[in-house]
Design a protein around this motif. Structure first.
Motif, PDB file in Angstrom:
ATOM      1  N   ASN A  17       6.255   0.777 -50.086  1.00  0.00           N
ATOM      2  CA  ASN A  17       7.681   1.163 -50.616  1.00  0.00           C
ATOM      3  C   ASN A  17       8.559  -0.335 -50.336  1.00  0.00           C
ATOM      4  OD1 ASN A  17       8.668   1.497 -47.942  1.00  0.00           O
ATOM      5  ND2 ASN A  17       8.573   3.481 -48.038  1.00  0.00           N
ATOM      6  N   HIS A  18       9.765  -0.286 -50.912  1.00  0.00           N
ATOM      7  CA  HIS A  18      10.564  -1.136 -50.850  1.00  0.00           C
ATOM      8  C   HIS A  18      11.273  -1.557 -49.483  1.00  0.00           C
ATOM      9  CE1 HIS A  18      13.359  -3.834 -52.798  1.00  0.00           C
ATOM     10  NE2 HIS A  18      14.354  -3.680 -52.028  1.00  0.00           N
ATOM     11  N   ALA A  19      11.585  -0.377 -48.639  1.00  0.00           N
ATOM     12  CA  ALA A  19      11.906  -0.447 -47.266  1.00  0.00           C
ATOM     13  C   ALA A  19      10.897  -1.385 -46.425  1.00  0.00           C
ATOM     14  CB  ALA A  19      12.397   0.688 -46.629  1.00  0.00           C
ATOM     15  N   SER A  20       9.804  -0.977 -46.756  1.00  0.00           N
ATOM     16  CA  SER A  20       8.720  -1.431 -45.843  1.00  0.00           C
ATOM     17  C   SER A  20       8.378  -2.940 -46.150  1.00  0.00           C
ATOM     18  CB  SER A  20       7.348  -0.805 -45.998  1.00  0.00           C
ATOM     19  OG  SER A  20       7.370   0.648 -45.361  1.00  0.00           O
ATOM     20  N   ARG A  21       8.503  -3.142 -47.434  1.00  0.00           N
ATOM     21  CA  ARG A  21       8.329  -4.604 -47.764  1.00  0.00           C
ATOM     22  C   ARG A  21       9.647  -5.295 -47.058  1.00  0.00           C
ATOM     23  NH1 ARG A  21       6.501  -1.952 -52.134  1.00  0.00           N
ATOM     24  NH2 ARG A  21       8.236  -1.947 -53.212  1.00  0.00           N
ATOM     25  N   ALA A  45      17.795  -5.813 -36.179  1.00  0.00           N
ATOM     26  CA  ALA A  45      18.720  -7.148 -36.041  1.00  0.00           C
ATOM     27  C   ALA A  45      18.938  -7.510 -37.479  1.00  0.00           C
ATOM     28  CB  ALA A  45      17.847  -8.284 -35.259  1.00  0.00           C
ATOM     29  N   ARG A  46      18.248  -7.262 -38.587  1.00  0.00           N
ATOM     30  CA  ARG A  46      18.631  -7.764 -39.608  1.00  0.00           C
ATOM     31  C   ARG A  46      18.651  -6.479 -40.687  1.00  0.00           C
ATOM     32  NH1 ARG A  46      16.156 -11.497 -37.179  1.00  0.00           N
ATOM     33  NH2 ARG A  46      13.922 -11.493 -37.680  1.00  0.00           N
ATOM     34  N   ARG A  47      19.467  -6.475 -41.633  1.00  0.00           N
ATOM     35  CA  ARG A  47      19.786  -5.498 -42.666  1.00  0.00           C
ATOM     36  C   ARG A  47      18.144  -5.030 -43.235  1.00  0.00           C
ATOM     37  NH1 ARG A  47      22.564  -1.429 -41.753  1.00  0.00           N
ATOM     38  NH2 ARG A  47      23.055  -0.381 -43.587  1.00  0.00           N
ATOM     39  N   ILE A  48      17.911  -3.829 -43.581  1.00  0.00           N
ATOM     40  CA  ILE A  48      16.508  -3.451 -44.375  1.00  0.00           C
ATOM     41  C   ILE A  48      17.009  -2.924 -45.487  1.00  0.00           C
ATOM     42  CG2 ILE A  48      14.614  -2.227 -44.251  1.00  0.00           C
ATOM     43  CD1 ILE A  48      14.635  -4.548 -42.167  1.00  0.00           C
ATOM     44  N   ASP A  49      16.731  -3.424 -46.855  1.00  0.00           N
ATOM     45  CA  ASP A  49      17.206  -2.944 -48.147  1.00  0.00           C
ATOM     46  C   ASP A  49      15.899  -1.671 -48.542  1.00  0.00           C
ATOM     47  OD1 ASP A  49      17.994  -2.509 -50.596  1.00  0.00           O
ATOM     48  OD2 ASP A  49      16.960  -4.361 -51.524  1.00  0.00           O
ATOM     49  N   TYR A  50      16.574  -0.529 -49.024  1.00  0.00           N
ATOM     50  CA  TYR A  50      15.588   0.732 -48.932  1.00  0.00           C
ATOM     51  C   TYR A  50      15.806   1.071 -50.718  1.00  0.00           C
ATOM     52  CZ  TYR A  50      19.996   3.233 -48.045  1.00  0.00           C
ATOM     53  OH  TYR A  50      21.149   3.567 -48.120  1.00  0.00           O
ATOM     54  N   ASP A  51      16.202   0.134 -51.634  1.00  0.00           N
ATOM     55  CA  ASP A  51      16.939   0.474 -52.858  1.00  0.00           C
ATOM     56  C   ASP A  51      15.664   1.338 -53.644  1.00  0.00           C
ATOM     57  OD1 ASP A  51      18.558   0.312 -55.045  1.00  0.00           O
ATOM     58  OD2 ASP A  51      17.598  -1.257 -55.807  1.00  0.00           O
ATOM     59  N   ALA A  65      10.387   5.416 -39.331  1.00  0.00           N
ATOM     60  CA  ALA A  65      11.361   5.381 -40.524  1.00  0.00           C
ATOM     61  C   ALA A  65      12.366   4.471 -40.363  1.00  0.00           C
ATOM     62  CB  ALA A  65      11.613   6.863 -40.546  1.00  0.00           C
ATOM     63  N   LEU A  66      13.378   4.339 -41.385  1.00  0.00           N
ATOM     64  CA  LEU A  66      14.363   3.606 -41.222  1.00  0.00           C
ATOM     65  C   LEU A  66      15.577   4.640 -41.422  1.00  0.00           C
ATOM     66  CD1 LEU A  66      16.159   0.944 -41.750  1.00  0.00           C
ATOM     67  CD2 LEU A  66      15.967   1.424 -44.053  1.00  0.00           C
ATOM     68  N   TRP A  67      16.559   4.446 -40.432  1.00  0.00           N
ATOM     69  CA  TRP A  67      17.687   5.503 -40.718  1.00  0.00           C
ATOM     70  C   TRP A  67      18.685   4.607 -41.172  1.00  0.00           C
ATOM     71  CZ3 TRP A  67      21.961   6.148 -36.751  1.00  0.00           C
ATOM     72  CH2 TRP A  67      23.100   7.154 -37.137  1.00  0.00           C
ATOM     73  N   PRO A  68      19.020   4.547 -42.442  1.00  0.00           N
ATOM     74  CA  PRO A  68      19.914   3.583 -43.184  1.00  0.00           C
ATOM     75  C   PRO A  68      21.325   3.648 -42.588  1.00  0.00           C
ATOM     76  CG  PRO A  68      18.824   4.999 -44.865  1.00  0.00           C
ATOM     77  CD  PRO A  68      18.347   5.583 -43.697  1.00  0.00           C
ATOM     78  N   SER A  69      21.912   4.595 -42.035  1.00  0.00           N
ATOM     79  CA  SER A  69      23.027   4.828 -41.440  1.00  0.00           C
ATOM     80  C   SER A  69      23.531   3.870 -40.430  1.00  0.00           C
ATOM     81  CB  SER A  69      23.500   6.115 -41.181  1.00  0.00           C
ATOM     82  OG  SER A  69      23.510   7.174 -42.091  1.00  0.00           O
ATOM     83  N   GLY A  70      22.345   3.836 -39.506  1.00  0.00           N
ATOM     84  CA  GLY A  70      22.705   2.835 -38.340  1.00  0.00           C
ATOM     85  C   GLY A  70      21.610   1.636 -38.578  1.00  0.00           C
ATOM     86  N   ASN A  71      20.875   1.363 -39.893  1.00  0.00           N
ATOM     87  CA  ASN A  71      20.073   0.236 -39.878  1.00  0.00           C
ATOM     88  C   ASN A  71      18.956   0.549 -38.669  1.00  0.00           C
ATOM     89  OD1 ASN A  71      18.937  -1.820 -41.513  1.00  0.00           O
ATOM     90  ND2 ASN A  71      19.493  -3.253 -39.777  1.00  0.00           N
ATOM     91  N   ALA A  72      18.653   1.646 -38.426  1.00  0.00           N
ATOM     92  CA  ALA A  72      17.682   1.859 -37.313  1.00  0.00           C
ATOM     93  C   ALA A  72      16.409   2.294 -37.252  1.00  0.00           C
ATOM     94  CB  ALA A  72      18.336   2.898 -36.376  1.00  0.00           C
TER      95      ALA A  72
END
Length: 123
Positions: A17-21, A45-51, A65-72
């Motif tokens: 998926n987009h976020a993993s890439r 450390a760097r923003r992950i795009d999950y569009d 998983a990615l928690w978008p609210s905290g880029n975690a």
């Protein structure tokens, strides 16, 4: 992807998926993680795009998983304080990145905050 916590190594099979890439492009990284029930999470450390990726709040044991609210980055190994029936549940929606291929029970032996968590691409 490989996550190394001290002497513990977790092999993660990333989803397509987009976020993993997006995450793969930022590796390697070293982060600090905190616990929230049977979940470890830490700001990347760097923003992950999950569009365009599907969002959900319930995950499987062993999912990362990615928690978008905290880029975690989140690692689920059991129930969290938000769980209803013992399932791993985020506080708010996130994006599944992949799943640990080995035994996640080793995470139950770790306690509190984790410093120097290394995240790297599989060689």
């Amino acid at each position: 992807m490989i996550i190394t916590i001290g002497t513990t190594t977790l092999d993660v099979e990333l989803y397509d998926n987009h976020a993993s890439r997006s995450l793969r492009k930022t590796l390697p990284q070293e982060i600090r993680m905190s616990s929230w029930g049977d979940e470890y999470y830490g700001e990347l450390a760097r923003r992950i795009d999950y569009d365009g990726d599907a969002l959900r709040d319930v995950f499987d044991i062993g999912e990362v998983a990615l928690w978008p609210s905290g880029n975690a980055l989140c690692i689920f190994f059991g129930p969290t304080p938000a769980s209803v029936n013992g399932e791993p549940r985020m506080a708010s929606d996130g994006v599944a990145l992949g799943k640990i291929t080995g035994d996640v029970s080793v995470l139950k032996k770790l306690k509190g905050s984790l410093s120097h968590v290394k995240i790297a691409a599989r060689s």
